[in-house]
Design a protein around this motif. Structure first.
Motif, PDB file in Angstrom:
ATOM      1  N   ILE A  58      57.978  24.735 -23.377  1.00 48.25           N
ATOM      2  CA  ILE A  58      56.927  25.440 -22.627  1.00 48.25           C
ATOM      3  C   ILE A  58      56.416  26.690 -23.344  1.00 48.25           C
ATOM      4  O   ILE A  58      55.197  26.890 -23.439  1.00 48.25           O
ATOM      5  CB  ILE A  58      57.408  25.755 -21.191  1.00 48.25           C
ATOM      6  N   PRO A  59      57.289  27.567 -23.877  1.00 47.66           N
ATOM      7  CA  PRO A  59      56.755  28.734 -24.593  1.00 47.66           C
ATOM      8  C   PRO A  59      55.874  28.365 -25.786  1.00 47.66           C
ATOM      9  O   PRO A  59      54.885  29.052 -26.070  1.00 47.66           O
ATOM     10  CB  PRO A  59      58.025  29.467 -25.057  1.00 47.66           C
ATOM     11  N   GLU A  60      56.221  27.268 -26.467  1.00 46.24           N
ATOM     12  CA  GLU A  60      55.411  26.828 -27.602  1.00 46.24           C
ATOM     13  C   GLU A  60      54.055  26.303 -27.117  1.00 46.24           C
ATOM     14  O   GLU A  60      53.023  26.555 -27.763  1.00 46.24           O
ATOM     15  CB  GLU A  60      56.146  25.739 -28.397  1.00 46.24           C
ATOM     16  N   LEU A  61      54.043  25.597 -26.000  1.00 49.30           N
ATOM     17  CA  LEU A  61      52.781  25.108 -25.441  1.00 49.30           C
ATOM     18  C   LEU A  61      51.883  26.270 -25.035  1.00 49.30           C
ATOM     19  O   LEU A  61      50.661  26.230 -25.226  1.00 49.30           O
ATOM     20  CB  LEU A  61      53.052  24.215 -24.220  1.00 49.30           C
ATOM     21  N   GLU A  62      52.493  27.295 -24.474  1.00 50.00           N
ATOM     22  CA  GLU A  62      51.717  28.468 -24.065  1.00 50.00           C
ATOM     23  C   GLU A  62      51.108  29.186 -25.258  1.00 50.00           C
ATOM     24  O   GLU A  62      49.996  29.700 -25.188  1.00 50.00           O
ATOM     25  CB  GLU A  62      52.606  29.401 -23.241  1.00 50.00           C
ATOM     26  N   LYS A  63      51.818  29.193 -26.390  1.00 51.40           N
ATOM     27  CA  LYS A  63      51.258  29.775 -27.616  1.00 51.40           C
ATOM     28  C   LYS A  63      50.048  28.976 -28.090  1.00 51.40           C
ATOM     29  O   LYS A  63      49.155  29.508 -28.757  1.00 51.40           O
ATOM     30  CB  LYS A  63      52.317  29.798 -28.715  1.00 51.40           C
TER      31      LYS A  63
END
Length: 330
Positions: A25-30
């Motif tokens: 999820i954090p990578e998708l948000e980036k």
């Protein structure tokens, strides 16, 4: 773009499914994707799954879940699990003619077969029915994909897993007893086949890091083994790094996040030649796989920990999150 993730597996559960999404999820948000999550902790009416107390099964109405989904108003919907929330979300999507993607994470048919003796093939009929309406079915390894294709699963694509190299690259060695140190790290449950490791005649110290329904039974039977329960954060990293070999005896995992986490600290992994380990482990580089678990363990003692650590850098969360992103938006 807004993604709705519907999952029956979420915090405070400790398992590979939860860990995969917490890192993705954090990578998708980036990448510019906003992620909303519908998970069991949002519902009042839920009960513990027998023999899996930390897994909560939700009881809710279709209308309730539909209202939650409508309020989020996502551009894409991804259904992570085949549990009650997953099935209900799938039904809503089909009724509303909304496209969705799914993930295959867990061999629940094999788990149920171990407990009930009902053939796994019976349950795979329903699992296949669940996934075959999805535009994309994300699976963790090529060998798992091959198995599912043989069972007539459609639209499968490999979504691998990563490891946080910054986190697992810094550690302090622990004094766990006379060496070599052989560890098992993960859920303590029958489907993990932990007894295959604990029954091995090995000089040194055996350590089990984790918790689960088999813990008390195994503690009583194997009094010479150190059981330290769940470990988190830096403590977990230190246990990985303090092991000379991590033993992964499971024959039912679809990937094995703990394998790449152990390797990221330089610790080689001994496992069987089965789906998951055979997609990750290269004999003599980051571990050994084969039919003789003890032989694999002993061979691991000769592996160069630096080379093991270096090899595992190919597994990173950015790359696998990019695969997830590309398949969700397509």
């Amino acid at each position: 773009m807004k993604l709705l993730l519907v999952t029956d597996a979420w915090k405070p559960q400790v398992n590979g499914v939860v860990r995969s999404y917490l890192n993705t999820i954090p990578e998708l948000e980036k990448m510019g994707m906003k992620v909303e999550i519908i998970h069991p902790e949002l519902f009042k009416l839920r009960f513990a799954l027998p023999s899996y107390n930390e897994i909560k099964v939700v009881i809710t109405r279709k209308k309730t879940l539909k209202n939650m989904m409508d309020q989020i108003n996502p551009d894409r919907i991804h259904i992570a699990t085949e549990g009650p929330l997953g099935y209900l979300a799938r039904k809503i999507c089909l009724t509303e003619k909304k496209g969705f993607s799914t993930s295959f994470h867990t061999r629940f048919p094999e788990y149920i077969q171990q407990r009930t003796k009902i053939p796994a093939s019976f349950f795979y009929f329903f699992i296949k029915h669940f996934h075959n309406k999805a535009k994309k079915v994300l699976v963790p390894t090529p060998s798992m994909q091959a198995e599912l294709i043989k069972m007539k699963f459609k639209n499968t694509v490999v979504w691998s897993r990563g490891v946080n190299h910054e986190k697992f690259g810094h550690y302090q060695k622990l004094d766990l007893g006379p060496g070599p140190i052989f560890s098992y790290i993960g859920r303590v449950a029958s489907e993990k086949n932990i007894q295959a490791f604990l029954d091995l005649d090995l000089d040194g110290t055996k350590v089990v890091v984790g918790d689960g329904p088999q813990l008390n039974k195994l503690k009583k039977k194997y009094t010479d083994v150190k059981f330290v329960g769940y470990q988190f954060g830096q403590d977990l990293v230190n246990y990985y790094a303090s092991s000379d070999v991590m033993v992964f005896p499971s024959k039912t995992d679809t990937f094995g996040n703990v394998v790449t986490e152990a390797n990221a600290t330089g610790t080689p992994v001994a496992a069987y030649d089965v789906t998951g380990p055979k997609d990750i482990i290269v004999n003599g580089i980051n571990g050994y796989i084969g039919d003789d678990l003890k032989e694999n363990v002993m061979n691991c003692l000769n592996i160069d920990r630096k080379k093991c650590q270096e090899y595992t850098k190919k597994f990173n969360w950015y790359e696998c999150s990019k695969v997830f992103y590309d398949n969700i938006i397509s």
